[in-house]
Design a protein around this motif. Structure first.
Motif, PDB file in Angstrom:
ATOM      1  N   ARG A 160       7.696 -21.278  23.965  1.00  0.00           N
ATOM      2  CA  ARG A 160       8.306 -19.963  23.821  1.00  0.00           C
ATOM      3  C   ARG A 160       7.733 -18.992  24.849  1.00  0.00           C
ATOM      4  O   ARG A 160       6.560 -19.084  25.232  1.00  0.00           O
ATOM      5  N   LEU A 161       8.572 -18.067  25.282  1.00  0.00           N
ATOM      6  CA  LEU A 161       8.182 -17.023  26.217  1.00  0.00           C
ATOM      7  C   LEU A 161       8.476 -15.668  25.591  1.00  0.00           C
ATOM      8  O   LEU A 161       9.461 -15.511  24.859  1.00  0.00           O
ATOM      9  N   ARG A 162       7.628 -14.682  25.914  1.00  0.00           N
ATOM     10  CA  ARG A 162       7.816 -13.324  25.389  1.00  0.00           C
ATOM     11  C   ARG A 162       7.487 -12.300  26.480  1.00  0.00           C
ATOM     12  O   ARG A 162       7.000 -12.650  27.556  1.00  0.00           O
ATOM     13  N   GLU A 199      16.435 -22.608  34.408  1.00  0.00           N
ATOM     14  CA  GLU A 199      15.737 -22.351  33.144  1.00  0.00           C
ATOM     15  C   GLU A 199      14.752 -21.195  33.278  1.00  0.00           C
ATOM     16  O   GLU A 199      14.257 -20.671  32.279  1.00  0.00           O
ATOM     17  N   LEU A 200      14.449 -20.787  34.510  1.00  0.00           N
ATOM     18  CA  LEU A 200      13.498 -19.703  34.747  1.00  0.00           C
ATOM     19  C   LEU A 200      14.166 -18.328  34.778  1.00  0.00           C
ATOM     20  O   LEU A 200      13.491 -17.323  34.976  1.00  0.00           O
ATOM     21  N   SER A 201      15.455 -18.272  34.595  1.00  0.00           N
ATOM     22  CA  SER A 201      16.176 -17.001  34.623  1.00  0.00           C
ATOM     23  C   SER A 201      16.116 -16.363  33.236  1.00  0.00           C
ATOM     24  O   SER A 201      17.025 -16.511  32.422  1.00  0.00           O
ATOM     25  N   TYR A 202      15.015 -15.640  32.981  1.00  0.00           N
ATOM     26  CA  TYR A 202      14.762 -15.101  31.642  1.00  0.00           C
ATOM     27  C   TYR A 202      15.310 -13.685  31.439  1.00  0.00           C
ATOM     28  O   TYR A 202      15.889 -13.375  30.407  1.00  0.00           O
ATOM     29  N   GLU A 205      18.810 -13.029  30.472  1.00  0.00           N
ATOM     30  CA  GLU A 205      19.088 -13.516  29.124  1.00  0.00           C
ATOM     31  C   GLU A 205      18.723 -12.454  28.085  1.00  0.00           C
ATOM     32  O   GLU A 205      19.366 -12.328  27.048  1.00  0.00           O
ATOM     33  N   ILE A 206      17.672 -11.685  28.375  1.00  0.00           N
ATOM     34  CA  ILE A 206      17.253 -10.617  27.468  1.00  0.00           C
ATOM     35  C   ILE A 206      18.195  -9.421  27.570  1.00  0.00           C
ATOM     36  O   ILE A 206      18.610  -8.836  26.567  1.00  0.00           O
ATOM     37  N   VAL A 234       8.115 -11.457  31.600  1.00  0.00           N
ATOM     38  CA  VAL A 234       8.276 -12.541  30.630  1.00  0.00           C
ATOM     39  C   VAL A 234       7.298 -13.646  31.017  1.00  0.00           C
ATOM     40  O   VAL A 234       7.341 -14.153  32.141  1.00  0.00           O
ATOM     41  N   VAL A 255      12.244 -16.101  24.085  1.00  0.00           N
ATOM     42  CA  VAL A 255      13.039 -17.077  24.830  1.00  0.00           C
ATOM     43  C   VAL A 255      12.416 -18.450  24.595  1.00  0.00           C
ATOM     44  O   VAL A 255      11.196 -18.611  24.743  1.00  0.00           O
ATOM     45  N   ARG A 257      12.326 -22.494  25.610  1.00  0.00           N
ATOM     46  CA  ARG A 257      12.650 -23.501  26.603  1.00  0.00           C
ATOM     47  C   ARG A 257      12.002 -24.823  26.197  1.00  0.00           C
ATOM     48  O   ARG A 257      11.270 -24.895  25.216  1.00  0.00           O
TER      49      ARG A 257
END
Length: 293
Positions: A160-162, A199-202, A205-206, A234, A255, A257
């Motif tokens: 998870r990413l925040r 997948e690195l395009s965070y 997405e937010i 992120v 997020v 992944r």
């Protein structure tokens, strides 16, 4: 024709450059070049063409590569059989993303080294990956699931990413109470046209309106920018939560992944590869709290 010459040939075929292959083999480029010339004399054919970016295989080189890789597989099978009742030795090369390799795998590697003191582990932690299909790595931990090639693939774990900001910086710039607040803050992220995985395009997405002001291809550099008070980014929870100077923002924003474990179909039964995969699986199971935040 000597097997050692073929090993040097395969290293150049996979690396695409004499110097890079020499570094991987632990010799100088002159030695690699000398072995290639000897191999070309032995078979009477030119194996590489010199291009602006390095060495490219000729048609004869491509044919030899197929045969050399078949020989390599046989050698590995012999080594695997010999490893069965003995202490593990030799090397295993691991390709992982910079963040996961540096922040999660590296701190845990001493336990593997202690368990197998004769095993050499090459951890290649960088933006981009070595390719198990071309035998550049024994094990790759990828952000995207590969769909082709002679590979064995399985999901390793979710992570998870925040959003994170530096504690002191946030105290001076006010609270972040909603996604709308992010639009007034300097954001840190990847260079869009240099993403090695979508997948690195965070940020989009937010909120599709979010655009990073400070950008880097390195997740470690992004972390350092956040820690220095340059803005908000992120980050994977296994990085952001590990830094006591950072604060997690907007609990509703997360997020998720996945990491994918990839080995060549012919080498996954190697005792060395098996030992690493087993160890990594146990490390990931024990580290779920860090991975998922």
């Amino acid at each position: 024709m000597r097997w050692d010459d073929l090993k040097h040939f395969l290293a150049v075929a996979r690396a695409g450059q004499l110097a890079r292959a020499a570094a991987q083999l632990g010799v100088d480029a002159t030695t690699v070049g000398r072995r290639l010339r000897r191999l070309e004399r032995a078979i009477g054919q030119t194996l590489f063409e010199q291009g602006k970016d390095g060495q490219a295989l000729t048609e004869a080189g491509e044919r030899l590569r197929e045969r050399a890789e078949a020989m390599e597989r046989q050698v590995r099978e012999i080594e695997t059989g010999a490893e069965g009742g003995a202490e593990l030795s030799g090397s295993v090369r691991i390709s992982a993303s910079e963040g996961f390799g540096t922040w999660f795998v590296a701190p845990r590697l001493p336990a593997l080294a202690e368990a197998h003191p004769r095993l050499i582990v090459d951890l290649v932690a960088s933006s981009g990956f070595l390719n198990p299909s071309r035998r550049e790595a024994d094990v790759a931990i990828l952000l995207d699931r590969p769909r082709k090639g002679p590979l064995f693939v399985r999901k390793l774990t979710d992570y998870r990413l925040r959003l994170y900001g530096a504690r002191d910086w946030l105290a001076a710039h006010g609270p972040v109470a909603s996604r709308a607040d992010l639009r007034r803050l300097p954001l840190i992220g990847y260079v869009p046209d240099l993403l090695y995985s979508q997948e690195l395009s965070y940020l989009t997405e937010i909120d599709p309106a979010l655009q990073p002001r400070l950008r880097s291809t390195s997740i470690t550099a992004q972390h350092r920018l956040v820690a220095a008070g340059a803005g908000v980014a992120v980050l994977p929870c296994f990085m952001g939560d590990a830094d006591p100077m950072l604060v997690r923002l907007l609990d509703e924003v997360a997020v998720t992944r996945s990491f994918w474990l990839v080995t060549h179909a012919d080498t996954r039964r190697s005792a060395r590869v098996g030992a690493f995969v087993e160890w990594l699986g146990a490390a990931v199971s024990a580290g779920q709290a860090e991975l998922m935040g």
